[in-house]
Design a protein around this motif. Sequence first.
Motif, PDB file in Angstrom:
ATOM      1  N   TYR A 171       0.839  -1.203   0.000  1.00  0.00           N
ATOM      2  CA  TYR A 171       0.000   0.000   0.000  1.00  0.00           C
ATOM      3  C   TYR A 171       0.876   1.256   0.000  1.00  0.00           C
ATOM      4  CZ  TYR A 171      -3.809  -3.168   1.215  1.00  0.00           C
ATOM      5  OH  TYR A 171      -4.728  -4.182   1.192  1.00  0.00           O
ATOM      6  N   ASP A 295       9.078  -6.942   8.021  1.00  0.00           N
ATOM      7  CA  ASP A 295       8.092  -7.288   9.058  1.00  0.00           C
ATOM      8  C   ASP A 295       7.206  -6.088   9.368  1.00  0.00           C
ATOM      9  OD1 ASP A 295       9.171  -9.804   9.195  1.00  0.00           O
ATOM     10  OD2 ASP A 295      10.094  -9.553  11.179  1.00  0.00           O
ATOM     11  N   ASN A 298       4.843  -5.357   6.404  1.00  0.00           N
ATOM     12  CA  ASN A 298       3.761  -6.349   6.325  1.00  0.00           C
ATOM     13  C   ASN A 298       2.697  -6.079   7.378  1.00  0.00           C
ATOM     14  OD1 ASN A 298       4.922  -7.728   4.196  1.00  0.00           O
ATOM     15  ND2 ASN A 298       5.989  -9.200   5.509  1.00  0.00           N
ATOM     16  N   HIS A 299       3.133  -5.710   8.568  1.00  0.00           N
ATOM     17  CA  HIS A 299       2.165  -5.443   9.643  1.00  0.00           C
ATOM     18  C   HIS A 299       1.462  -4.104   9.427  1.00  0.00           C
ATOM     19  CE1 HIS A 299       2.355  -8.766  12.515  1.00  0.00           C
ATOM     20  NE2 HIS A 299       3.600  -8.936  12.082  1.00  0.00           N
ATOM     21  N   ASP A 301       0.724  -3.007   6.466  1.00  0.00           N
ATOM     22  CA  ASP A 301      -0.290  -3.393   5.481  1.00  0.00           C
ATOM     23  C   ASP A 301      -1.508  -3.996   6.180  1.00  0.00           C
ATOM     24  OD1 ASP A 301       1.190  -2.573   3.311  1.00  0.00           O
ATOM     25  OD2 ASP A 301       1.906  -4.569   2.777  1.00  0.00           O
ATOM     26  N   ASN A 302      -1.256  -4.861   7.152  1.00  0.00           N
ATOM     27  CA  ASN A 302      -2.340  -5.492   7.907  1.00  0.00           C
ATOM     28  C   ASN A 302      -3.136  -4.446   8.681  1.00  0.00           C
ATOM     29  OD1 ASN A 302      -3.749  -7.883   8.910  1.00  0.00           O
ATOM     30  ND2 ASN A 302      -2.788  -7.415  10.875  1.00  0.00           N
ATOM     31  N   TRP A 303      -2.418  -3.471   9.260  1.00  0.00           N
ATOM     32  CA  TRP A 303      -3.062  -2.363   9.985  1.00  0.00           C
ATOM     33  C   TRP A 303      -3.981  -1.595   9.033  1.00  0.00           C
ATOM     34  CZ3 TRP A 303      -3.492   2.909   9.695  1.00  0.00           C
ATOM     35  CH2 TRP A 303      -3.784   3.611  10.863  1.00  0.00           C
ATOM     36  N   GLU A 305      -5.369  -2.613   6.210  1.00  0.00           N
ATOM     37  CA  GLU A 305      -6.523  -3.425   5.800  1.00  0.00           C
ATOM     38  C   GLU A 305      -7.580  -3.494   6.890  1.00  0.00           C
ATOM     39  OE1 GLU A 305      -4.709  -7.098   4.689  1.00  0.00           O
ATOM     40  OE2 GLU A 305      -4.027  -6.344   2.730  1.00  0.00           O
ATOM     41  N   ARG A 306      -7.125  -3.637   8.135  1.00  0.00           N
ATOM     42  CA  ARG A 306      -8.093  -3.717   9.243  1.00  0.00           C
ATOM     43  C   ARG A 306      -8.872  -2.421   9.385  1.00  0.00           C
ATOM     44  NH1 ARG A 306     -11.763  -3.867  11.585  1.00  0.00           N
ATOM     45  NH2 ARG A 306     -12.328  -4.798  13.602  1.00  0.00           N
TER      46      ARG A 306
END
Length: 360
Positions: A171, A295, A298-299, A301-303, A305-306
Motif C-alpha cells: 500500500y 516485518d 507487512n504489519h 499493510d495489515n493495519w 486493511e483492518r
Amino acid sequence: MNFITFTEAKLRTFTYSVFKKMGCSDEHATLATDVLILSDLRGIDSHGVARLSGYVRLWEKKRINATPNIRVVYETPTTATVDGDGGLGLVVAPFAMKVAIEKAEKYGSGWVAVKNSNHFGIAGYHALLAVEKDMIGISMTNASPLVAPTYANERLLGTNPMCYAFPAGKYPPVIVDMATAAAANGKLEIAQRANKEIPEGWVQDKHGNSSINPNELKSGGSLLPLGSDKDHGSHKGYGLSATVDILSAVLSGANYGPWVPPFVAFLEPDANPVGEGIGHFLGAMRVDGFRPADDFKNHLDNWIERFKNAKTIHPNQKVIIPGEPEAEAELERKVSGIPIINVVVNDLNELAAKLGIEAL
C-alpha cells in the motif's frame, strides 16, 4: 468555479522557468519545482504553483536568497542544526532531511533543526524522502503568526504543520500531514477565490467572536487552533502548535511565535527579531532499527486493511487511511492533468509577463 487543466510536464516547465528567473541554480530550480508540483499532484492546491507569486515577491524584497550557502553549523553524530542562509525552504528542508537520513543510515536515527529558512511547501514532501529509504520521516515547520492560542485574542503562532510518514508494503505510505490550526491558511485562500463561506470554528474576528468570513484575517481576526475552542479541544491543537514552534525555532535559533516573518511580502518582518528566518525540524528513523523492515511493512499493510474494513456509521462510507486521498489524487492527476483555478492561472500569466517567460 472555473478551472483549466494542465499536464504535469507543462506546469513543471513553467515553474522551473520562474525559479531560474529568480536566479536559482539548475539543481535548486528543479528541486523547488518538484516540491510544488507534488503538492498540486496530491491535490494540495493551496501549496503548489499557486504559491509561486508569493515566493517571487519575497525574492524581489530580498527576503529570499536564490543562491544560498546552506550548511551544517552545529552537529553531533545523530543531530545537527542547519543554517539555510535565507534560501527557499523548498530547497533548504530537503538538504536538512538528507543530513538526517545520512545520520540515520549510520546511527539509526537523525534529527535536524533548521534556522534562517523560508516557507518549505508541503511537509509531506520532506518526510517522504525518508520513506524512500525504508525510514520513518518526520517533518514540521513554524510559520507566520496567524493563530490565537486558546483563550487569546492575539496572533502568536503559525499554522505550524507537522507530518509523520511511514513506509508500507503493498500500500502507499501512511502519511499524517496536517496543520495544527483548525484549518490551513491556504484553505481560507481557496474559499476567498471561490467567494465561499468557511465552516464555523476555523477563525475568530478581531473581537474574539466566531466567524464564517474567509477574509476575517484581513480585518484583524485570527485562525483558531485545531479543535477551535476549549470545549472542543483547542488546547490540544495549541499544544501541538507550540511543540512545532519550539522544535523548529527555539531549538534551532530561528524566529518563533509572533516574531516569525510573514509570508506576504507587503508586511515587513519584525524590526527586532529573536532569531534568524523561519525554522524547520526534520527527522529520520530507520525501521530496521526496531525490527526487520519487511516485518514492519507487512504489519502496517495489515493495519491498513483492518482499518479500511472497519464498521462505519453509514454503509456508503469507508474509513480513510491518512494520506490515502492524496495518493489517489496523485494517481489520477498523473493521467488526467492538474486543474488550476482561473484566478491562479491569471496570476501566473501576469507573473510570466513580468518575468519575460512563456505563459501557461
